[in-house]
Every structure is written in structure tokens, then in C-alpha cells.
Design an enzyme around this catalytic site. Structure first.
Site, PDB file in Angstrom:
ATOM      1  N   LYS A 194      11.223  -7.833  -5.224  1.00  0.00           N
ATOM      2  CA  LYS A 194      10.055  -6.961  -5.355  1.00  0.00           C
ATOM      3  C   LYS A 194       9.538  -6.663  -3.960  1.00  0.00           C
ATOM      4  O   LYS A 194       9.146  -7.565  -3.224  1.00  0.00           O
ATOM      5  CB  LYS A 194       8.987  -7.659  -6.185  1.00  0.00           C
ATOM      6  CG  LYS A 194       7.688  -6.875  -6.258  1.00  0.00           C
ATOM      7  CD  LYS A 194       6.720  -7.448  -7.263  1.00  0.00           C
ATOM      8  CE  LYS A 194       5.415  -6.685  -7.232  1.00  0.00           C
ATOM      9  NZ  LYS A 194       4.462  -7.167  -8.234  1.00  0.00           N
ATOM     10  N   LYS A 247      12.620  -3.902  -8.153  1.00  0.00           N
ATOM     11  CA  LYS A 247      11.441  -3.058  -8.150  1.00  0.00           C
ATOM     12  C   LYS A 247      10.949  -2.753  -6.741  1.00  0.00           C
ATOM     13  O   LYS A 247      10.925  -3.660  -5.929  1.00  0.00           O
ATOM     14  CB  LYS A 247      10.389  -3.818  -8.941  1.00  0.00           C
ATOM     15  CG  LYS A 247       8.994  -3.401  -8.813  1.00  0.00           C
ATOM     16  CD  LYS A 247       8.163  -4.372  -9.553  1.00  0.00           C
ATOM     17  CE  LYS A 247       6.768  -3.824  -9.517  1.00  0.00           C
ATOM     18  NZ  LYS A 247       5.834  -4.707 -10.110  1.00  0.00           N
TER      19      LYS A 247
HETATM   20  C1  PBG Z   1       1.498  -7.392 -10.342  1.00  0.00           C
HETATM   21  C2  PBG Z   1       2.331  -6.191 -10.527  1.00  0.00           C
HETATM   22  C3  PBG Z   1       2.290  -4.961  -9.837  1.00  0.00           C
HETATM   23  C4  PBG Z   1       3.200  -4.130 -10.468  1.00  0.00           C
HETATM   24  C5  PBG Z   1       3.782  -4.861 -11.498  1.00  0.00           C
HETATM   25  N1  PBG Z   1       3.252  -6.131 -11.504  1.00  0.00           N
HETATM   26  C6  PBG Z   1       1.414  -4.503  -8.743  1.00  0.00           C
HETATM   27  C7  PBG Z   1       1.536  -5.040  -7.395  1.00  0.00           C
HETATM   28  O1  PBG Z   1       2.380  -5.873  -7.079  1.00  0.00           O
HETATM   29  O2  PBG Z   1       0.685  -4.650  -6.604  1.00  0.00           O
HETATM   30  C8  PBG Z   1       3.467  -2.692 -10.111  1.00  0.00           C
HETATM   31  C9  PBG Z   1       4.014  -1.851 -11.202  1.00  0.00           C
HETATM   32  C10 PBG Z   1       3.899  -0.392 -10.992  1.00  0.00           C
HETATM   33  O3  PBG Z   1       3.545   0.109  -9.912  1.00  0.00           O
HETATM   34  O4  PBG Z   1       4.187   0.330 -11.956  1.00  0.00           O
HETATM   35  N2  PBG Z   1       1.763  -8.155  -9.237  1.00  0.00           N
END
Ligand code: PBG
Length: 322
Positions: A194, A247
Site C-alpha cells: 500500500k 493499492k
Molecule cells: C485506511 C484506508 C484508506 C483507504 C483504504 N483504507 C485511506 C488511507 O490510507 O489514507 C483508501 C481507499 C481509497 O482511496 O479508495 N487506512
């Protein structure tokens, strides 16, 4: 080459990659109240929904053959430790119980997002502490809370838990907590790679989870690093992840592809909020052919090697495919 492109039937015969509704996972943002369906400004067509409305959305998703739901929560109130994340009657836990009782749950995999950022007053994904002049996000003290969150979601009916916090060692901590609580059958879908991304912007409006100071770059990955993404995946699998999620998707399809070459576990890609919003913005101006662009964006992720895709277009794409 053109001989095999002459008709749709020939093209269909030689098509290498497909998408089915069952490959798609639809995120839901559950909020307090009843009959609430509040559209998110930067994500047209996506709503904060109360539990009763979430059940209705789930029924639509199930009838379209969508594979599952990924649940996020907007708690009534937030605190320093994010206690709403693991509360017995937390918003996602309430949603899970209601969904579990609906007929839709027999057709849908219910996935709980395990993170603290929607529940902490400071908006970070872990506990914070002051280190000299600087606030830092603490790794190990956060792990126990993530474990508690996963257990409470599993008890409320989550079929799968999906940690998205990016603390080191969280998969092992969550596996340990689940096993100790007797939730030995609950699989972990880890957001293994991520990246700290500008493309999460609209989500932070949807989930009201923007960090109140600083950013997430001390725990989410640097966008430049492919080899490091492979290490993250190796570590998560060694710690007991059953599936991995990559992601964002579109700006990182090379990472999805490299992961597919490397590991055999089921893997998803997350077409994140910013990817959705920029397509919606182009559709609103008539700059892209909506139906074709949606399916082409998802097909690219499947071709790169994703088995399933988390996408805010899940319902619409399932309709197009059906
Ligand atoms: C929580 C999380 C996030 C997303 C999914 N889980 C936000 C972040 O890390 O700031 C983002 C998903 C999206 O942008 O659709 N940590």
C-alpha cells in the site's frame, strides 16, 4: 493479426482475459442513523449509508452477482486510541451483524477493513506519541488494537479481515489474536503493498479520515519502490496472510504484475477513490465513454494479474457485464 479481429465472435474466441461480476468487491461506508444515504461530494454515486441502507445496497450487490463487500465505518465519535474500531457495538460491527442476518450475505463475502484512521481523533492509522518535539505513529503499541479490531469484526460476522494500516508485524499480531479468540477460520486479506498516494484523497472525505497533522509517509510505502513492495508481500505471507491486496491499482500495475509473477496466493487490486473520481470527472465533462472506460480500467487490472478488484464501480460494472 487482423484475421482474428474481424468479428466479435472471433474476438471473443481469442480473448485472453475476462472480468466477471463475482471478481468485484464493493466498498461501503457505514454511518450512524437510519435511512441515511448521503452522497460524497468528491465521489459522485458513492454514499455514506446507515446500517439499514447498507443492507439494501447489499441486496442490490448480491442480485448483480458481485463477489463481496468491503466495510468501512464512520463512528459517532472519535478518540485518541480509535476505540470505535474494536467496540462491540462499533459501527462496522453493527453493520456486519445486520448484513449477516440478511439473505444477501449468503452470496457475498463480507470483508472488514481493519485500521484505526477512521476512528482516531488525529486521523492516523496507529497510536501517536510525542517524541521530543515531533509526533510519531507508534508501531508495536498499535498491533494489539488491530488484533482486537479484527477479532471484534470476526465475531460480528466478517468472513475476511483486511488490515490496511501498514504497521510492521500486524498480520502476525492479527493472526495470533484471531486464533487465540477461536476465530481460526477467518482469513486475512492484507493490504500488502500500500503506497502513500495522492489518489486516496476522496476516500478521506468519504471516511472522514484525513490525518490532522503530517501525512502517512512514515508507514505507507514510497511510490518509487517496487523491490520493497515485494518484501512487504513476502513478510505478510510469512506472517500468515491468506490473500494480498495491492493499492492503488492503475498507477501501480507494474507492481501488481510483479506480485503475480512472484506469489501464487489469491491477489486483489484496489481501484482507489482518486482513480474513481478522476474517471467520474471526465465522464461528467463528456470526455470519456463511460461504459467502455470503466470496463477497460478494470480489465487492465485483471490482465496485470489481479484475481479480484475492489472498486466503487462494482455495481455499475456488474450491470454492464450482466
Ligand atoms: C485506511 C484506508 C484508506 C483507504 C483504504 N483504507 C485511506 C488511507 O490510507 O489514507 C483508501 C481507499 C481509497 O482511496 O479508495 N487506512
Amino acid at each position: 493479426m487482423r484475421r482474428l479481429r474481424r468479428s466479435e465472435s472471433l474476438r471473443a474466441l481469442v480473448r485472453e482475459t475476462s472480468i466477471e461480476p463475482g471478481d468485484l468487491i464493493y466498498p461501503l461506508f457505514i454511518c450512524p442513523g437510519e435511512g441515511v444515504r448521503r452522497e460524497i461530494g468528491s465521489m459522485p454515486g458513492v454514499f455514506n449509508v446507515s446500517v439499514d441502507e447498507a443492507v439494501r445496497q447489499a441486496e442490490v450487490a448480491a442480485s448483480l452477482g458481485v463477489g463481496g463487500l468491503l466495510l468501512f465505518g464512520l463512528p459517532e465519535s472519535k478518540d485518541e486510541r480509535g476505540s470505535g474500531a474494536w467496540a462491540e457495538d462499533g459501527i462496522v460491527q453493527q453493520g456486519l451483524r445486520a448484513l449477516k442476518q440478511s439473505s444477501a450475505s449468503q452470496k457475498l463475502v463480507l470483508i472488514g477493513d481493519v485500521c484505526l484512521c477512521e476512528y482516531t481523533s488525529h486521523g492516523h492509522c496507529g497510536l501517536i506519541a510525542k517524541n521530543g518535539e515531533e509526533w510519531t505513529v507508534q508501531n508495536d503499541p498499535t498491533l494489539e488494537l488491530l488484533g482486537k479490531t479484527a477479532v471484534s469484526q470476526a465475531r460480528a460476522g466478517a468472513d475476511v479481515v483486511a488490515p490496511s494500516d501498514m504497521m510492521d508485524g500486524r498480520v502476525a499480531a492479527i493472526r495470533g489474536a484471531l486464533d487465540e479468540a477461536g476465530c481460526v477460520d477467518t482469513p486475512i486479506l492484507s493490504y500488502a503493498s500500500k503506497f502513500a498516494s495522492a489518489f486516496y484523497g476522496p476516500f478521506r472525505e468519504a471516511a472522514d479520515s484525513a490525518p490532522q497533522f503530517g501525512d502517512r509517509r512514515s508507514y505507507q510505502m514510497d511510490g518509487a519502490n517496487l523491490r520493497e513492495a515485494m518484501r512487504e508481500i513476502d513478510l505478510d505471507l510469512a506472517e500468515g496472510a491468506d490473500m494480498i491486496l495491492m493499492k492503488p491499482a492503475m498507477p501501480y500495475l507494474d507492481v501488481v504484475h510483479a506480485a503475480r509473477q512472484r506469489v501464487g496466493v489469491p491477489m486483489g487490486a484496489y481501484q482507489v477513490s482518486g482513480e474513481y473520481s478522476m474517471l467520474q470527472a471526465a465522464f461528467a465533462r463528456g470526455w470519456l465513454d463511460r461504459d467502455r472506460a470503466i470496463l477497460e480500467s478494470l480489465l487492465g487490472m485483471r490482465r496485470a494479474g489481479a484475481d479480484f478488484i475492489v472498486t466503487y464501480f462494482a455495481l455499475e460494472a456488474a450491470r454492464l457485464l450482466g
